[in-house]
Design a protein around this motif. Structure first.
Motif, mmCIF file in Angstrom:
data_model
loop_
_atom_site.group_PDB
_atom_site.id
_atom_site.type_symbol
_atom_site.label_atom_id
_atom_site.label_comp_id
_atom_site.label_asym_id
_atom_site.label_seq_id
_atom_site.Cartn_x
_atom_site.Cartn_y
_atom_site.Cartn_z
ATOM 1 N N UNK A 232 -32.734 -13.408 13.478
ATOM 2 C CA UNK A 232 -31.764 -14.211 12.754
ATOM 3 C C UNK A 232 -31.219 -13.427 11.562
ATOM 4 N N UNK A 233 -29.930 -13.594 11.297
ATOM 5 C CA UNK A 233 -29.283 -12.940 10.170
ATOM 6 C C UNK A 233 -29.433 -13.834 8.934
ATOM 7 N N UNK A 234 -30.201 -13.443 7.923
ATOM 8 C CA UNK A 234 -30.416 -14.304 6.760
ATOM 9 C C UNK A 234 -29.142 -14.563 5.968
ATOM 10 N N UNK A 235 -28.158 -13.664 6.063
ATOM 11 C CA UNK A 235 -26.928 -13.854 5.311
ATOM 12 C C UNK A 235 -26.112 -15.040 5.831
ATOM 13 N N UNK A 236 -26.338 -15.433 7.092
ATOM 14 C CA UNK A 236 -25.580 -16.537 7.685
ATOM 15 C C UNK A 236 -26.470 -17.752 7.930
ATOM 16 N N UNK A 237 -27.568 -17.840 7.202
ATOM 17 C CA UNK A 237 -28.548 -18.896 7.472
ATOM 18 C C UNK A 237 -27.977 -20.299 7.286
ATOM 19 N N UNK A 238 -26.957 -20.455 6.442
ATOM 20 C CA UNK A 238 -26.436 -21.784 6.153
ATOM 21 C C UNK A 238 -25.216 -22.147 6.981
ATOM 22 N N UNK A 239 -24.790 -21.247 7.869
ATOM 23 C CA UNK A 239 -23.625 -21.545 8.701
ATOM 24 C C UNK A 239 -24.028 -22.407 9.891
ATOM 25 N N UNK A 240 -23.132 -23.293 10.333
ATOM 26 C CA UNK A 240 -23.440 -24.053 11.551
ATOM 27 C C UNK A 240 -23.521 -23.095 12.734
ATOM 28 N N UNK A 241 -24.475 -23.307 13.611
ATOM 29 C CA UNK A 241 -24.693 -22.390 14.730
ATOM 30 C C UNK A 241 -23.925 -22.853 15.960
ATOM 31 N N UNK A 242 -22.922 -22.052 16.368
ATOM 32 C CA UNK A 242 -22.145 -22.372 17.551
ATOM 33 C C UNK A 242 -22.557 -21.494 18.718
ATOM 34 N N UNK A 243 -23.033 -20.296 18.429
ATOM 35 C CA UNK A 243 -23.378 -19.349 19.485
ATOM 36 C C UNK A 243 -24.673 -18.679 19.073
ATOM 37 N N UNK A 244 -24.609 -17.411 18.667
ATOM 38 C CA UNK A 244 -25.767 -16.776 18.065
ATOM 39 C C UNK A 244 -25.788 -17.153 16.581
ATOM 40 N N UNK A 245 -26.952 -17.139 15.973
ATOM 41 C CA UNK A 245 -27.078 -17.603 14.594
ATOM 42 C C UNK A 245 -26.250 -16.787 13.617
ATOM 43 N N UNK A 246 -25.940 -15.550 13.965
ATOM 44 C CA UNK A 246 -25.210 -14.680 13.045
ATOM 45 C C UNK A 246 -23.704 -14.727 13.252
ATOM 46 N N UNK A 247 -23.218 -15.402 14.284
ATOM 47 C CA UNK A 247 -21.780 -15.498 14.534
ATOM 48 C C UNK A 247 -21.172 -16.649 13.752
ATOM 49 N N UNK A 248 -19.872 -16.526 13.463
ATOM 50 C CA UNK A 248 -19.135 -17.619 12.823
ATOM 51 C C UNK A 248 -19.143 -18.842 13.738
ATOM 52 N N UNK A 249 -18.986 -20.015 13.147
ATOM 53 C CA UNK A 249 -19.120 -21.260 13.909
ATOM 54 C C UNK A 249 -18.053 -21.425 14.980
ATOM 55 N N UNK A 250 -16.917 -20.728 14.834
ATOM 56 C CA UNK A 250 -15.831 -20.867 15.810
ATOM 57 C C UNK A 250 -15.965 -19.914 16.993
ATOM 58 N N UNK A 251 -16.935 -18.994 16.946
ATOM 59 C CA UNK A 251 -17.152 -18.059 18.056
ATOM 60 C C UNK A 251 -17.773 -18.816 19.228
ATOM 61 N N UNK A 252 -17.274 -18.546 20.435
ATOM 62 C CA UNK A 252 -17.667 -19.333 21.608
ATOM 63 C C UNK A 252 -18.395 -18.485 22.653
ATOM 64 N N UNK A 253 -19.511 -18.995 23.130
ATOM 65 C CA UNK A 253 -20.261 -18.376 24.216
ATOM 66 C C UNK A 253 -19.421 -18.416 25.487
ATOM 67 N N UNK A 254 -19.228 -17.270 26.119
ATOM 68 C CA UNK A 254 -18.407 -17.229 27.338
ATOM 69 C C UNK A 254 -19.000 -18.096 28.441
ATOM 70 N N UNK A 255 -20.319 -18.231 28.468
ATOM 71 C CA UNK A 255 -20.964 -19.021 29.519
ATOM 72 C C UNK A 255 -20.769 -20.524 29.326
ATOM 73 N N UNK A 256 -20.346 -20.933 28.135
ATOM 74 C CA UNK A 256 -20.088 -22.350 27.867
ATOM 75 C C UNK A 256 -18.598 -22.677 27.938
ATOM 76 N N UNK A 257 -17.765 -21.691 28.274
ATOM 77 C CA UNK A 257 -16.315 -21.853 28.199
ATOM 78 C C UNK A 257 -15.702 -22.020 29.583
ATOM 79 N N UNK A 258 -14.597 -22.743 29.628
ATOM 80 C CA UNK A 258 -13.844 -22.912 30.877
ATOM 81 C C UNK A 258 -12.871 -21.749 31.003
ATOM 82 N N UNK A 259 -13.279 -20.720 31.716
ATOM 83 C CA UNK A 259 -12.487 -19.497 31.844
ATOM 84 C C UNK A 259 -11.697 -19.559 33.150
ATOM 85 N N UNK A 260 -10.373 -19.398 33.102
ATOM 86 C CA UNK A 260 -9.571 -19.435 34.331
ATOM 87 C C UNK A 260 -10.064 -18.407 35.343
#
Length: 584
Positions: A232-260
């Motif tokens: 875990x990245x301690x610098x991003x400990x307070x960010x909401x977790x959308x993907x990996x704990x160190x990614x911004x909350x708007x970053x999306x896991x490709x496996x959870x996305x509807x990809x054409x």
């Protein structure tokens, strides 16, 4: 902007778009994606590496090598910690000097001794028909390491391996290394300690030992950011977790996305890239590209110029493919769990449209996709939908979409046309995403990621424009590879991939060839002699067969006819007649 456009920029953009469309319409080249057969079996590969590691460790015996020990400076560690994570290539490691000259011709060695201390703190065992030398290299505190070799010159029958007690092993590296010019980087191994072993089996092991030479120049100390997926990245400990704990909350896991469906192939084409620039190691993203020659599957890869732009950095490239995690799954370490290719050759690069184009040193992994592309300009096609798979901060595959925006402001040096400006639609990019290919709705590559432009570009979830280098702007620089000429017998340019074929044989001095069958009668396909003819190092060229008792092309080893071209032949009295005139 032209002074005539200052009063009516919208009309000017429309006019420019029309002119580009008219001029390019007759020149557009494109191709579709191509799937490489097979499926990468991660379990089988991991089992094979573990078995090889166990076998190599068993050869060491009971004697413990003193080895080499290094530790990054406090300044280097601080530099890694403070490096920007928001845009561009992401700093993940530093190099440490080793300067270990591994050679044995200056040792007083007797056959049959149990073990002797060798160079680089290693242990040597020598028998009449075999020798084994091994050592350890530790970079204190590293999460993973790579080794840098120069002046590699191993005799025939000798093999070099890098491995760990943790079950990883890579090799054999033979001859003059993976590029046949002596310099290369090893594959990446997890942990702070790596082991190095050279083993020879064959006649006259003492002579082979004297002819074994390699410089262990540097070790790459890879820090936590390379293995973000398992911590875990301690610098991003307070960010909401959308993907990996160190990614911004708007970053999306490709496996959870509807990809054409047209974009799905990118998941088997995009790679997490690690490479060395100067004394630092970085990560970016990149993707495999197809060419118009249906008979070949050359592993071309596209990334960004700001990631790397030199031959040495291209040579250091290690590409990790098919690096993803399940929807809701945890992040994980890319090393050892996914197919990799080590090393590449720089073919073309440019800063105006921020691209770097290389040929990987090995085949594309089984199950890969070579992405289609189009040279059609899209930078002025307002509203066009674009799609991307990438590795933000080195995370498993992420997915994002955008729309071309022809009205958003531009950044200094990033002219519209050379760059494609877009508004974010879904997901986001971060440091480490740079170089990832961007695709149109047909699944064709139209560019590669440069970064962000606008207010607060470091905010991945903000309103700054996403900017890509435009393939249309530099296509003429890579067309000889992606779109080989279709006229005549030979395809493309002399020295290019697939120039020689079984049905269209080459004359002396022509290449690239893959076998003697692709050369005209009386000629042979000589491996990796491209530089002798002004071609790249990987090019094989049709040549007249050499004298079997000549040292031409055999310096440091035995000629096919039986005489020798090594430094020991004078002592043994079996030098080829032209040894000293050719090899010195």
């Amino acid at each position: 902007m032209s002074p005539h456009c200052s009063k009516a920029p919208t009309l000017c953009i429309a006019a420019l778009a029309l002119m580009m469309s008219l001029s390019a319409s007759a020149q557009v080249r494109e191709t579709k994606s191509e799937k490489i057969p097979g499926l990468f079996d991660s379990i089988a590969v991991a089992s094979e590496r573990a078995a090889l590691s166990e076998r190599l460790v068993s050869r060491e015996g009971r004697e413990v090598a003193r080895g080499l020990r290094v530790k990054p400076s406090i300044g280097d560690l601080e530099r890694m910690e403070r490096a920007s994570q928001t845009q561009g290539r992401l700093l993940v490691g530093v190099t440490n000097d080793l300067s270990a000259n591994i050679r044995f011709d200056n040792l007083n060695i007797r056959l049959g001794r149990r073990a002797v201390r060798g160079p680089a703190g290693g242990i040597l065992r020598l028998k009449p028909t075999e020798f084994t030398w091994y050592t350890t290299i530790r970079s204190e505190g590293a999460k993973a390491v790579r080794l840098h070799f120069t002046d590699t010159d191993l005799p025939k029958g000798a093999e070099m391996f890098v491995y760990s007690k943790g079950g990883e092993a890579f090799g054999p590296y033979t001859g003059n290394g993976i590029f046949e010019h002596g310099e290369f980087w090893s594959d990446t191994l997890v942990g702070e300690e790596v082991r190095l072993q050279i083993r020879y089996t064959g006649p006259n092991a003492l002579r082979a030992l004297y002819n074994t030479k390699v410089n262990l120049t540097d070790v790459v100390h890879l820090g936590e950011r390379f293995l973000y997926g398992v911590m875990r990245d301690p610098n991003n400990a307070n960010l909401p977790e959308a993907f990996c704990s160190f990614n911004a909350s708007c970053v999306q896991n490709a496996s959870c996305s509807s990809i054409p469906s047209a974009i799905q192939g990118a998941r088997n084409a995009v790679a997490h890239l690690q490479f060395v620039v100067g004394s630092s190691a970085f990560i970016c993203s990149g993707g495999l590209l197809n060419d118009t020659d249906g008979s070949s599957t050359i592993p071309y890869l596209l990334t960004a110029n700001h990631c790397f732009s030199t031959t040495s950095s291209a040579n250091s490239l290690q590409a990790f493919f098919q690096f993803s995690t399940s929807c809701g799954g945890s992040c994980f370490n890319p090393s050892g769990a996914v197919p990799t290719v080590n090393g590449s050759t720089l073919l073309s690069t440019g800063s105006a449209a921020d691209y770097t184009f290389v040929r990987l040193n090995g085949s594309a992994p089984s199950g890969s996709t070579l992405l289609g592309w189009t040279s059609a300009a899209v930078a002025f096609s307002n509203g066009n939908s674009l799609f991307r798979v990438h590795h933000p901060k080195g995370a498993p595959q992420s997915y994002s979409t955008s729309n071309v925006n022809t009205t958003v402001g531009t950044c200094t040096g990033w002219t519209r046309g050379n760059r494609i400006y877009q508004s974010k639609n879904f997901g986001a990019t971060e440091g480490g995403s740079s170089g990832s290919p961007v695709l149109n709705s047909s699944g064709q590559v139209v560019g590669q990621l440069s970064g962000a432009c606008g207010s607060n570009p470091g905010n991945a979830c903000g309103s700054a424009a996403t900017v890509d280098g435009a393939l249309a702007a530099y296509f003429s620089n890579v067309s000889q590879y992606l779109n080989p000429a279709t006229g005549g017998c030979n395809v493309g340019a002399n020295g290019g991939g697939s120039f020689c074929t079984n049905s269209c044989k080459c004359d002396a001095g022509e290449g690239d060839c893959d076998s003697d069958a692709q050369c005209n009668t009386g000629l042979v396909c000589a491996s990796n002699v491209g530089p002798n003819y002004g071609f790249l190092s990987w090019v094989d060229v049709c040549e007249a067969p050499s004298n079997p008792n000549s040292c031409s092309g055999n310096c440091g080893s035995r000629a096919p006819g039986g005489c020798w071209c090594d430094s020991a032949c004078a002592s043994f009295g079996d030098c080829c007649s032209d040894k000293f005139s050719i090899c010195g």
